[in-house]
Write a protein that holds these residues in place. Structure first.
Motif, PDB file in Angstrom:
ATOM      1  N   GLU A 255       0.897  -1.176  -0.131  1.00 27.80           N
ATOM      2  CA  GLU A 255       0.047   0.005   0.005  1.00 27.80           C
ATOM      3  C   GLU A 255       0.856   1.233  -0.087  1.00 27.80           C
ATOM      4  O   GLU A 255       1.917   1.145   0.898  1.00 27.80           O
ATOM      5  CB  GLU A 255      -1.050   0.054   1.295  1.00 27.80           C
ATOM      6  N   ILE A 256       0.594   2.282  -0.841  1.00 25.49           N
ATOM      7  CA  ILE A 256       1.498   3.513  -0.913  1.00 25.49           C
ATOM      8  C   ILE A 256       0.746   4.623  -1.002  1.00 25.49           C
ATOM      9  O   ILE A 256      -0.616   4.725  -1.069  1.00 25.49           O
ATOM     10  CB  ILE A 256       2.326   3.571  -2.549  1.00 25.49           C
ATOM     11  N   GLU A 257       1.127   5.670  -0.771  1.00 23.52           N
ATOM     12  CA  GLU A 257       0.785   7.186  -0.464  1.00 23.52           C
ATOM     13  C   GLU A 257       1.476   8.016  -1.659  1.00 23.52           C
ATOM     14  O   GLU A 257       2.746   7.805  -1.493  1.00 23.52           O
ATOM     15  CB  GLU A 257       0.798   7.859   0.508  1.00 23.52           C
ATOM     16  N   VAL A 258       0.753   8.454  -2.587  1.00 28.20           N
ATOM     17  CA  VAL A 258       1.427   9.481  -3.726  1.00 28.20           C
ATOM     18  C   VAL A 258       1.145  10.876  -3.504  1.00 28.20           C
ATOM     19  O   VAL A 258      -0.237  11.151  -3.551  1.00 28.20           O
ATOM     20  CB  VAL A 258       1.127   8.943  -5.083  1.00 28.20           C
ATOM     21  N   GLU A 259       2.099  11.713  -3.487  1.00 23.21           N
ATOM     22  CA  GLU A 259       1.767  13.294  -3.167  1.00 23.21           C
ATOM     23  C   GLU A 259       2.773  13.919  -4.169  1.00 23.21           C
ATOM     24  O   GLU A 259       3.724  13.545  -4.296  1.00 23.21           O
ATOM     25  CB  GLU A 259       2.066  13.752  -1.810  1.00 23.21           C
ATOM     26  N   PRO A 260       1.970  15.096  -4.906  1.00 24.82           N
ATOM     27  CA  PRO A 260       2.825  15.922  -5.658  1.00 24.82           C
ATOM     28  C   PRO A 260       3.995  16.559  -4.889  1.00 24.82           C
ATOM     29  O   PRO A 260       3.933  17.050  -3.532  1.00 24.82           O
ATOM     30  CB  PRO A 260       1.666  16.753  -6.223  1.00 24.82           C
ATOM     31  N   MET A 261       4.778  16.996  -5.797  1.00 22.46           N
ATOM     32  CA  MET A 261       6.080  17.760  -5.360  1.00 22.46           C
ATOM     33  C   MET A 261       6.326  19.019  -6.318  1.00 22.46           C
ATOM     34  O   MET A 261       5.777  18.688  -7.366  1.00 22.46           O
ATOM     35  CB  MET A 261       7.311  16.595  -5.269  1.00 22.46           C
ATOM     36  N   PRO A 262       7.256  19.917  -5.721  1.00 20.10           N
ATOM     37  CA  PRO A 262       7.622  21.009  -6.521  1.00 20.10           C
ATOM     38  C   PRO A 262       8.064  20.298  -7.971  1.00 20.10           C
ATOM     39  O   PRO A 262       8.945  19.368  -8.033  1.00 20.10           O
ATOM     40  CB  PRO A 262       8.507  21.816  -5.766  1.00 20.10           C
ATOM     41  N   GLY A 263       8.232  21.408  -9.032  1.00 17.10           N
ATOM     42  CA  GLY A 263       8.811  21.174 -10.150  1.00 17.10           C
ATOM     43  C   GLY A 263      10.205  20.854 -10.214  1.00 17.10           C
ATOM     44  O   GLY A 263      10.781  21.552  -9.351  1.00 17.10           O
ATOM     45  N   GLY A 264      10.752  19.891 -10.856  1.00 15.49           N
ATOM     46  CA  GLY A 264      12.130  19.450 -10.718  1.00 15.49           C
ATOM     47  C   GLY A 264      12.601  18.626  -9.599  1.00 15.49           C
ATOM     48  O   GLY A 264      13.788  18.162  -9.324  1.00 15.49           O
ATOM     49  N   SER A 265      11.636  18.101  -8.806  1.00 13.72           N
ATOM     50  CA  SER A 265      12.089  17.149  -7.844  1.00 13.72           C
ATOM     51  C   SER A 265      12.231  15.717  -8.161  1.00 13.72           C
ATOM     52  O   SER A 265      12.885  15.080  -7.460  1.00 13.72           O
ATOM     53  CB  SER A 265      10.770  17.092  -6.837  1.00 13.72           C
ATOM     54  N   GLY A 266      11.689  15.410  -9.332  1.00 14.93           N
ATOM     55  CA  GLY A 266      12.012  13.950  -9.830  1.00 14.93           C
ATOM     56  C   GLY A 266      10.974  13.004  -9.044  1.00 14.93           C
ATOM     57  O   GLY A 266       9.753  13.477  -8.847  1.00 14.93           O
ATOM     58  N   ILE A 267      11.434  11.727  -8.796  1.00 18.05           N
ATOM     59  CA  ILE A 267      10.684  10.914  -7.957  1.00 18.05           C
ATOM     60  C   ILE A 267      11.333  10.722  -6.562  1.00 18.05           C
ATOM     61  O   ILE A 267      12.587   9.949  -6.717  1.00 18.05           O
ATOM     62  CB  ILE A 267      10.417   9.566  -8.763  1.00 18.05           C
ATOM     63  N   GLU A 268      10.765  10.844  -5.521  1.00 16.06           N
ATOM     64  CA  GLU A 268      11.251  10.256  -3.956  1.00 16.06           C
ATOM     65  C   GLU A 268      10.779   9.208  -3.779  1.00 16.06           C
ATOM     66  O   GLU A 268       9.186   9.054  -3.845  1.00 16.06           O
ATOM     67  CB  GLU A 268      11.154  11.461  -3.169  1.00 16.06           C
ATOM     68  N   PHE A 269      11.283   8.227  -3.059  1.00 16.39           N
ATOM     69  CA  PHE A 269      10.525   7.133  -2.368  1.00 16.39           C
ATOM     70  C   PHE A 269      10.942   7.043  -1.004  1.00 16.39           C
ATOM     71  O   PHE A 269      12.124   7.231  -0.639  1.00 16.39           O
ATOM     72  CB  PHE A 269      10.988   5.951  -3.167  1.00 16.39           C
ATOM     73  N   ALA A 270       9.948   6.830  -0.273  1.00 18.28           N
ATOM     74  CA  ALA A 270      10.095   7.028   1.279  1.00 18.28           C
ATOM     75  C   ALA A 270       9.419   5.729   1.791  1.00 18.28           C
ATOM     76  O   ALA A 270       8.525   4.875   1.385  1.00 18.28           O
ATOM     77  CB  ALA A 270       9.687   8.159   2.002  1.00 18.28           C
ATOM     78  N   ASP A 271       9.909   5.051   3.057  1.00 19.61           N
ATOM     79  CA  ASP A 271       9.490   3.840   3.561  1.00 19.61           C
ATOM     80  C   ASP A 271       9.049   4.179   4.893  1.00 19.61           C
ATOM     81  O   ASP A 271       9.654   4.638   5.828  1.00 19.61           O
ATOM     82  CB  ASP A 271      10.580   2.786   3.716  1.00 19.61           C
ATOM     83  N   LYS A 272       7.545   3.936   5.173  1.00 18.94           N
ATOM     84  CA  LYS A 272       7.011   3.967   6.528  1.00 18.94           C
ATOM     85  C   LYS A 272       6.323   2.902   7.091  1.00 18.94           C
ATOM     86  O   LYS A 272       5.672   2.928   7.680  1.00 18.94           O
ATOM     87  CB  LYS A 272       6.096   5.198   6.427  1.00 18.94           C
TER      88      LYS A 272
END
Length: 751
Positions: free
Chosen positions: A566-583
């Motif tokens: 199960e994942i949560e996706v949230e938009p980031m500012p332009g130029g951020s690329g893709i971040e992945f976090a583990d909770k």
């Protein structure tokens, strides 16, 4: 330009009558010393008469027969199928002729802006320029810009007025236009050496048919001689009494202009005191001023009539080139480095010096293979010699840097469809070299044991994209090789294999450049291609926060597959690329499979989640999941991660992002308004303007790349051929919703 005149073989401008000349038809024009060479490039807008003038000069010099043909029956313009079919020059061509013991390398350049790369190559290879101006059409803005470029480097220049047979022609008016356009702060540095002599009504081929007098000869302002071409050959005679008053004002102005450029500071005082300055002194001062690039004579020329041996003004032009234009040794010493960038002493034009030559044009011959047109700046180039090839800093355009040894093939002098053998090419000369399989335009040829590198000249950036695909399976097999050869010939062309759109893109200078490139692919390399719509690399992003669950469970007997995340996706500012976090807490997803989830998410993001464009500017957080002690695996959690991202996208708005470019546009001041209005219509944002020299403005704007695919063509129209621009990627930003929907609908239809 240096003004030394030592060891010059001079042919004084405007002196007496016809020079007897043995002609050069049927043999290669060779030179054994640099001082016996003149390299001149013809510059002018398309249709100004450059190629016709070259053929007339070749006829007068005896290089072709009265029908304008070489001894094999072809003409000088028959050597290129595309040029022959279009009736316009599309490439740089060299025609060597001989006059008075001097070899003249005449470089004919295309006049259309799409082939400015060929023009720049001609300027690089030449030591002086003849600007060809049509009396019927006048001076265009692009020609003025090239004049300014030549002035900036001190290249000697003269002007030739053509199309005097046109009903709209007026030599005196055209001279005044040239003085205003090219004279700058010193209009008396642009003056005619001859005035046209009109006699009798025009014939049916002479333009308007209005009965105005046809040009039959020239009146020399310095020599005060009449040069009559009505018989088909120049005949010198004394002027009639009634003709002298007609030339007095123009002659006095010319003399004053020459004396103003004289190195003899006493000459003006003597002239103003009433002393009659002798013709020899005036002629020598004129030649020095022309060679220094401080005085620019205006001459007139017309093609020869049927059966004539000389075209009007061609003898005068040949005398100007041989007597007034500089020799190669008068060119300033050339800066060189090693291929590694270490400076070396500047090179002079010495046949005994170290070899330094430059490839100024590359072409392919169906029988010989690759042929390189080379300008030798120092040393002597000989057939079968082993040379070092260095160059050339255009890797971004698909031209690899070179640092290899190659054996020179045969040397030759081109003449129409022929290649006439040469024993050697001394410093200052131009020659064609066969079988240089690695050398490309802009590369340096030097001695194998002393490799050198010349600073490359500035190449225009190709800004018109053309996406191509093979017409058939047979063409697909030959496409890569054909494109590689095409780009190797033309450094103004860039080849791109776009990894995002999966298109093969040729970047060209304009539509004519594109058409010629595709025709050469077909006719020269046997590759048929279809031009397709160029796709701009779009991207996607989430418009709001969303969650997704990826479940990949399969039991088919034996070892199964089990992964849930199960994942949560949230938009980031332009130029951020893709971040992945583990909770993840409590080991719901074993630690060894968390990188698998990330790998699956990133792979799906690369493929896109809505319209097939890469996903960017989001943070994906792994919240929870489930695993099986036996059936869970790396592959299963990769699949679950991809499924979770796709499910999150289904429950959320996905925005399309379009690339935005910073565009820097250089235009004349009077075009700033139309350019800015046009940018506004392209959804552009002007971020600033600044003065960039006399009468020129730099406009900086940010414009979506979707709107500037044809800007190379449109700006040329807006600015009357004088505008230039560059572009560089800035960022991706959200596309207007209505446009995004239109693009999605179009992509759906394509699918």
């Amino acid at each position: 330009m240096t003004s030394t005149r030592a060891d010059r073989e001079a042919v004084h401008v405007g002196n007496a009558g016809v020079r007897t000349h043995p002609g050069a038809a049927g043999r290669a024009v060779a030179a054994d010393r640099p001082t016996a060479i003149r390299n001149v490039v013809l510059v002018g807008h398309s249709g100004s008469g450059k190629t016709t003038l070259v053929e007339a000069l070749a006829l007068t010099a005896g290089a072709v027969n009265r029908a304008g043909r070489v001894e094999d029956g072809t003409t000088l313009s028959d050597h290129d199928e595309i040029e022959h079919r279009q009736g316009r020059s599309v490439q740089l061509s060299l025609v060597p002729v001989e006059w008075g013991g001097i070899k003249i390398n005449v470089l004919d350049t295309p006049g259309r802006a799409d082939f400015v790369g060929e023009l720049r190559a001609g300027l690089r290879a030449a030591d002086a320029a003849l600007f060809v101006v049509s009396a019927a059409d006048g001076v265009d803005g692009a020609t003025r810009m090239v004049w300014d470029e030549c002035a900036a480097v001190g290249m000697p220049r003269a002007l030739v007025v053509t199309h005097l047979e046109s009903g709209r022609s007026d030599f005196e008016e055209m001279t005044a236009v040239c003085r205003e356009a090219f004279g700058g702060d010193d209009p008396d540095a642009v003056l005619p050496l001859y005035l046209p002599l009109r006699e009798g009504p025009r014939d049916a081929s002479g333009g308007s048919g209005n009965g105005s007098p046809a040009v039959t000869g020239l009146i020399g302002l310095l020599s005060q001689q009449v040069y009559d071409y009505s018989s088909g050959t120049r005949v010198a005679a004394d002027p009639e009494a009634g003709q002298l008053p007609l030339i007095e004002e123009a002659r006095n102005r010319l003399i004053e202009g020459i004396i103003a450029e004289s190195e003899d500071e006493t000459l003006m005082d003597r002239y103003l005191a009433g002393e009659d300055i002798d013709l020899k002194t005036l002629t020598e001062d004129l030649e020095r001023a022309v060679a220094r690039g401080t005085f620019h004579p205006v001459l007139a020329a017309a093609p020869p009539a049927a059966g004539a041996r000389q075209g009007l003004g061609t003898v005068e032009l040949l005398e100007l080139v041989t007597g007034g234009f500089p020799t190669p040794p008068e060119r300033p010493p050339l800066a060189v480095t090693t291929p590694e960038g270490e400076p070396r002493p500047p090179l002079t034009c010495d046949p005994g010096g170290p070899l330094a030559a430059e490839v100024v044009k590359t072409s392919s011959d169906p029988y010989v293979g690759r042929v390189s047109l080379v300008r030798v700046f120092s040393g002597t180039l000989r057939p079968d010699a082993i040379v070092h090839v260095s160059g050339h800093g255009l890797a971004d355009r698909g031209h690899e840097d070179h640092d290899v040894d190659e054996r020179v093939g045969a040397l030759s002098a081109p003449f129409g469809a022929q290649q006439r053998p040469l024993e050697r090419a001394v410093a200052g000369d131009l020659a064609c070299v066969a079988k240089l399989s690695r050398a490309e335009t802009g590369d340096t040829l030097s001695a194998r044991d002393h490799p050198l590198l010349l600073e490359p000249w500035v190449m225009p950036d190709p800004l018109l994209p053309v996406a191509v695909q093979a017409h058939s399976k047979a063409d697909e097999d030959k496409l890569s090789l054909g494109l590689a050869r095409l780009v190797a010939e033309d450094p103004t062309m860039r080849l791109e294999q776009n990894p995002e759109t999966h298109q093969v893109v040729l970047w060209c200078l304009g539509e004519a450049h594109r058409d010629v490139a595709l025709e050469r692919l077909r006719s020269r390399y046997g590759v048929r291609v279809d031009a397709v719509a160029h796709r701009v690399p779009l991207r996607e992003t989430f418009g709001a926060k969303a969650t997704g669950r990826g479940r990949h469970v399969k039991q088919s007997g034996g070892h199964g597959q089990f992964a849930i995340c199960e994942i949560e996706v949230e938009p980031m500012p332009g130029g951020s690329g893709i971040e992945f976090a583990d909770k993840v807490v409590g080991g719901a997803v074993p630690r060894q499979f968390i990188p698998s989830v990330e790998k699956g998410v990133r792979a799906q993001a690369e493929r896109g989640v809505a319209a097939g464009h890469p996903l960017t500017d989001i943070r994906v957080t792994l919240l929870d999941g489930k695993a099986h002690s036996v059936d869970s695996s790396d592959a299963a959690f990769q699949t679950a991660g991809a499924l979770a991202l796709r499910e999150a996208a289904r429950g959320c708005r996905v925005d399309l992002l379009e690339p935005v470019a910073e565009v820097r546009i250089m235009v004349s001041d009077d075009c700033v308004g139309p350019v800015m209005s046009d940018l506004s219509g392209r959804r552009g944002r002007v971020v600033g303007t600044e003065q960039a020299g006399p009468g020129r403005t730099l406009v900086r704007a940010e414009v979506p790349e979707l709107e500037i695919g044809r800007y190379a063509v449109d700006l040329r129209s807006l600015s009357h051929g004088t505008g230039r621009f560059s572009r560089s990627y800035v960022r991706h930003e959200p596309m207007p919703p209505q446009l995004a929907e239109k693009i999605r609908a179009g992509e759906g239809e394509d699918g």
